[in-house]
Design an enzyme around this catalytic site. Structure first.
Site, PDB file in Angstrom:
ATOM      1  N   LYS A 168      16.359  93.452   2.157  1.00 54.65           N
ATOM      2  CA  LYS A 168      15.413  94.198   1.307  1.00 54.65           C
ATOM      3  C   LYS A 168      16.356  94.014  -0.482  1.00 54.65           C
ATOM      4  O   LYS A 168      15.771  94.079  -1.700  1.00 54.65           O
ATOM      5  CB  LYS A 168      15.261  95.846   1.305  1.00 54.65           C
ATOM      6  CG  LYS A 168      14.622  96.161   0.391  1.00 54.65           C
ATOM      7  CD  LYS A 168      14.981  98.274   0.961  1.00 54.65           C
ATOM      8  CE  LYS A 168      15.251  99.105   1.617  1.00 54.65           C
ATOM      9  NZ  LYS A 168      16.553  99.301   0.804  1.00 54.65           N
TER      10      LYS A 168
ATOM     11  N   HIS B  76      12.600 103.973  16.400  1.00 51.18           N
ATOM     12  CA  HIS B  76      11.786 103.122  15.896  1.00 51.18           C
ATOM     13  C   HIS B  76      10.755 104.356  15.535  1.00 51.18           C
ATOM     14  O   HIS B  76       9.411 104.494  16.060  1.00 51.18           O
ATOM     15  CB  HIS B  76      11.097 101.579  15.670  1.00 51.18           C
ATOM     16  CG  HIS B  76      10.928 100.992  14.951  1.00 51.18           C
ATOM     17  ND1 HIS B  76       9.253 101.318  14.551  1.00 51.18           N
ATOM     18  CD2 HIS B  76      10.715 100.434  13.878  1.00 51.18           C
ATOM     19  CE1 HIS B  76       8.336 100.391  13.709  1.00 51.18           C
ATOM     20  NE2 HIS B  76       9.672 100.357  13.463  1.00 51.18           N
TER      21      HIS B  76
END
Length: 923
Positions: A585, A149
């Site tokens: 999303k 990440h």
């Protein structure tokens, strides 16, 4: 929210507040001593004002006005100070959790849900028979898969210092006032805090994948190497004690994985060399730890042959231990362990190309498999037990045996992942080059499937040694050939899966199979042998539409003979990955969660009809907008039959530090994964009974309404993408040195092509948290339509159904961390006033509507009524976020206004890291 806490809650959290004040005081002293009184005074004024804002004593603009125009060189120590305040608050909260858990146990209260002790009690009460348990736990696996990440940029020194402070704080709490050791401990804490302050919090250079690989392996050193094998042994022992006839868990149930170095979907930096680096470094770590342990065992197992009798197997090992029979002549275990170390050294040297530290260069024969090492260690174990030395066998020797059984020669399985579009292009090129078909891309789906199935049946490779291919095809085949090398060197477990992103068809699955065949991994079989592959082919269904069609796609693949044979050769095991991030999303929070649930129901039904053993791989992010939330609750929220003893899930980099950097936390998190898996597998946890279908129909309607509301904003509102790019730091996520992976899969400004991590991260930084709630309020309000009976139906579902309860609970966590007054400051970065007013107005209205409907459905009076520990966390830490957000907005405005100095960029990067640290599973 914090002001409504009861006196009892305040008393329970008093030690936490004291720890935060103590650590904050030391940090303040350190800043004053080393940055000067002016910087310290400014930080204190800002901190005091931020707390006054939280208590609503002053307007939100107070902090912004105070920080407005702060020179960048002054802003940097401010950002560092508040980032470290948050980091130290995290430490204090982790210690408080341990303290509360210890108090719970000492009070003799029942074990808490998500602990294995509580799970065992539930299993005992269910009175299950061994045959049923054995069937359900066949090939049991719980695999946390570590991913990278961009905010995980902290350096090892920072992690090490955090660990030291944590341990010293625990020691301090046990000491009484007046004890000389107390002063010494507090002095040592001051030294560590000074070390933190003098250490750069983040790297300045962009992370390379090699750096991310090293960060991922760091967690084995911190916790995973010790904790995972110990839990495996404990769970196996507990289950076999309950069902001795079932021979449960012949393989360790917890087996970790990684994507770091194998996930090349949208990441051009993953190459063949990177795959070899990732697998090689993991194996090197495992061998090094094993050899270290063998050295220690040689030192400690000093039993004399004059006092104990050893088995013939150990005697044979001892005879090969040293060339000189006089060395440790009467200490057979030392000699036997030396022989094992010599062979394991040879194994490591062959696999790694060099002799590790503590390795022996004796010319011994390498071990062919990890099981061969275990056979020798088991012989020592059996001999010791036979002579009454079980107490010694249960110490270091047992730990080493459990570690090798769990980690093998590979340590962790590295998944490969690539987008189906890339596979399609490469396969088309290979077929054209070989003359098998000139225009694969022009074929309809049925013809593609027929062509690919025929190719998978033949041993003939498509390419000869002189094939000239494009850069893309050369690179893709290079990665797979590197995977073949890793499998041959470290064993099949080194590369367990090949994941197909954006999988939409049977041909997408067969294309991956053909590439595995071309690399020499998939064996097409013969008249005497069926096709087989050590690497599983895993379709990843990501969008709402693909999730809906997932079971049909897999069912059609199983009707293709060669693919069915591959699944049969794998024991009928078929893994399917479900994408939380991209579905969110695509369709928003509620629609995505329901699409995932529906997909699981369909896949479970398909498994029942086809006889496959379904394993679901959950692509959950740490953030709720990417599928995050409490893992235990998420597992229990799965449909009946979706777990069946087998579960993989991604552990995303933004929360790995919080979960796995400290032994207690790692143990709790891994225990919760196992507890949830065992309960979902062996007990009826859905709670709906005959009311399931009516509940599903309600969620069908809610999801459709939520998706429509989300689409009106994200997909249908003109200028939305521009608003997003200007009102959040998403552009800077791509432009600054954050992570090794590009922010988009390909050059585009489309939301569809933007990677889910920057999508969620940017909204989180701006404190909107939009992916974790938007559209849900409209769905609930429109469906209820003012009807009390409908509202009561939802309330009953919330009470009875773990899925619905978990969805709303996670939503509340996110919304509690959102702050639309701060978000308005980010909206102010949007140049077009009309665009800003329209879109932020939609966001603000939906935010209020969602909170209102959440409270109506749950009957709660505030968002975190069911999560008082998180409410306390927000109460303690969020005033530190206020200046970080305000400074980030100011620095973004400067950067976009033309001040692209390194100091401004560094300040933005520091605010991103500080906010992610503070928001934890929402950052």
């Amino acid at each position: 929210m914090g002001e409504s806490r009861t006196v009892q809650e305040q008393e329970a959290t008093r030690p936490l507040r004291e720890d935060i004040r103590f650590l904050g005081g030391i940090l303040g002293d350190t800043i004053r001593d080393h940055e000067g009184p002016e910087v310290f005074d400014l930080i204190e004024r800002v901190r005091t004002e931020a707390f006054r804002v939280r208590r609503e004593e002053v307007e939100r603009s107070a902090v912004a006005d105070m920080l407005d125009g702060t020179p960048t060189e002054v802003a940097i120590p401010l950002i560092r100070a508040f980032s470290y305040f948050v980091l130290l608050a995290n430490l204090a909260e982790d210690i408080q959790r341990d303290r509360r858990r210890a108090a719970h146990v000492s009070a003799g209260e029942p074990p808490q849900d998500s602990s294995l002790a509580a799970t065992y009690a539930k299993l005992d009460a269910a009175a299950l028979d061994g045959a049923t348990v054995g069937e359900l736990l066949t090939d049991a696996l719980v695999s946390p898969v570590i991913t990278a990440h961009p905010t995980e940029t902290r350096r090892r020194t920072v992690f090490d210092t955090q660990a030291k402070i944590t341990e010293l704080m625990r020691v301090r709490r046990r000491l009484e006032p007046g004890d000389p050791a107390l002063d010494d401990t507090e002095l040592r804490i001051r030294r560590e805090v000074l070390t933190l302050w003098r250490t750069a919090l983040i790297r300045l250079a962009r992370l390379r994948i090699q750096d991310e690989i090293a960060v991922g392996l760091r967690y084995y050193d911190l916790t995973l190497y010790d904790v995972i094998p110990a839990i495996n042994a404990q769970v196996r022992s507990a289950l076999r004690a309950r069902w001795p006839e079932a021979d449960l868990l012949p393989r360790p149930i917890l087996r970790p994985g990684s994507w770091i170095g194998g996930d090349r979907d949208g990441n051009p930096f993953v190459t063949a060399d990177v795959v070899l680096t990732a697998t090689g470094q993991a194996a090197a770590y495992a061998f090094a730890r094993y050899l270290d342990e063998l050295v220690e065992l040689e030192k400690s197992l000093s039993q004399s042959a004059r006092l104990v009798q050893v088995s013939p197997a150990v005697a044979a090992l001892a005879a090969a231990g040293y060339p000189d029979p006089a060395v440790f002549a009467d200490e057979p275990y030392r000699r036997a362990l030396h022989a094992i170390r010599a062979r394991l050294s040879a194994t490591a040297a062959r696999a790694l190309g060099e002799l590790p530290e503590h390795g022996l260069d004796t010319g011994a024969a390498p071990y062919p498999t990890p099981q061969a090492v275990l056979d020798d260690l088991d012989a020592i174990d059996a001999s010791m037990r036979a002579s009454g030395d079980a107490l010694l066998a249960d110490d270091r020797l047992a730990a080493l045996r459990h570690a090798i059984e769990t980690f093998g020669f590979h340590l962790q399985g590295l998944d490969l992942r690539q987008n189906s579009e890339v596979h399609e292009q490469v396969v088309a090129e290979l077929l054209a080059w070989s003359g098998a078909h000139a225009d694969y891309l022009g074929l309809p789906e049925a013809d593609r499937v027929e062509l690919l199935a025929n190719e998978l049946r033949t041993r003939r490779p498509l390419l000869g040694p002189n094939a000239r291919l494009s850069e893309l095809a050369t690179k893709e085949l290079g990665v797979l050939r590197a995977a073949k090398q890793a499998i041959d060197t470290f064993g099949a477990a080194a590369i367990p899966n090949y994941i197909i992103s954006m999988c939409t068809s049977v041909s997408d699955m067969l294309e991956a199979a053909l590439l595995l065949k071309e690399a020499g991994i998939l064996d097409p079989g013969s008249a005497e042998a069926t096709p087989h592959s050590p690497v599983g082919i895993v379709p990843l269904f990501e969008t709402i539409a693909d999730l809906g069609a997932g079971a049909a796609t897999l069912g059609a693949a199983l009707e293709v003979g060669v693919y069915r044979d591959l699944v049969a050769a794998a024991g009928m095991r078929q893994e399917v990955m479900l994408g939380y991030s991209d579905s969110n999303k695509d369709g928003g929070y509620l629609a995505a969660n329901w699409a995932l649930y529906r997909a699981e129901l369909d896949l479970v039904d398909l498994a029942r009809k086809t006889g496959i053993r379904l394993r679901l791989f959950h692509g959950r992010g740490g953030t709720v907008g990417r599928g995050g939330g409490r893992s235990y609750d998420a597992i229990l929220a799965q449909p009946a039959g979706a777990v069946r003893g087998s579960l993989r899930l991604t552990e995303q980099g933004e929360v790995i530090a919080a979960k796995y950097s400290e032994q207690g936390a790692a143990h709790r998190n891994l225990e919760s994964l196992l507890a949830g898996t065992l309960e979902s597998t062996l007990l009826d946890v859905e709670g709906l009974g005959t009311d399931a279908e009516p509940a599903y129909e309600i969620l069908d309607e809610l999801a459709a309404r939520a998706r429509a509301a989300y689409a009106r904003l994200v997909h249908d509102t003109p200028g939305f993408v521009e608003y997003f790019r200007q009102s959040t730091p998403v552009a800077e996520v791509g432009d600054l040195n954050i992570g090794s992976r590009p922010a988009s899969r390909k050059p585009t400004s489309s939301v569809a092509d933007l990677r889910a991590i920057p999508w969620v991260m940017a909204w989180s930084q701006a404190r909107v948290m939009l992916p974790g709630w938007y559209g849900t309020g409209t769905a609930l309000e429109d469906w209820v339509a003012g009807d009390p009976r409908r509202l009561a139906q939802l309330t009953e579902l919330y009470r009875r159904w773990p899925f619905f309860r978990t969805v709303l609970s996670n939503l509340a966590q996110v919304m509690a961390k959102s702050d639309l007054d701060i978000a308005a400051r980010y909206a102010g970065l949007v140049a077009d006033e009309q665009l800003r007013t329209t879109i932020f107005g939609m966001i603000r209205d939906e935010h209020a509507r969602t909170i209102r409907m959440y409270l109506a459905v749950t009957g709660d009076t505030e968002l975190l009524s069911d999560n008082p520990s998180l409410a306390e966390s927000i109460h303690n830490r969020f005033p530190y976020l206020e200046p970080l957000n305000q400074l980030q907005v100011d620095l973004l405005r400067r950067l976009r206004g033309g001040d692209d100095s390194e100091l401004v960029k560094r300040g933005i990067l520091l605010t991103m890291n500080g906010l992610a640290t503070a928001l934890r599973n929402s950052g």
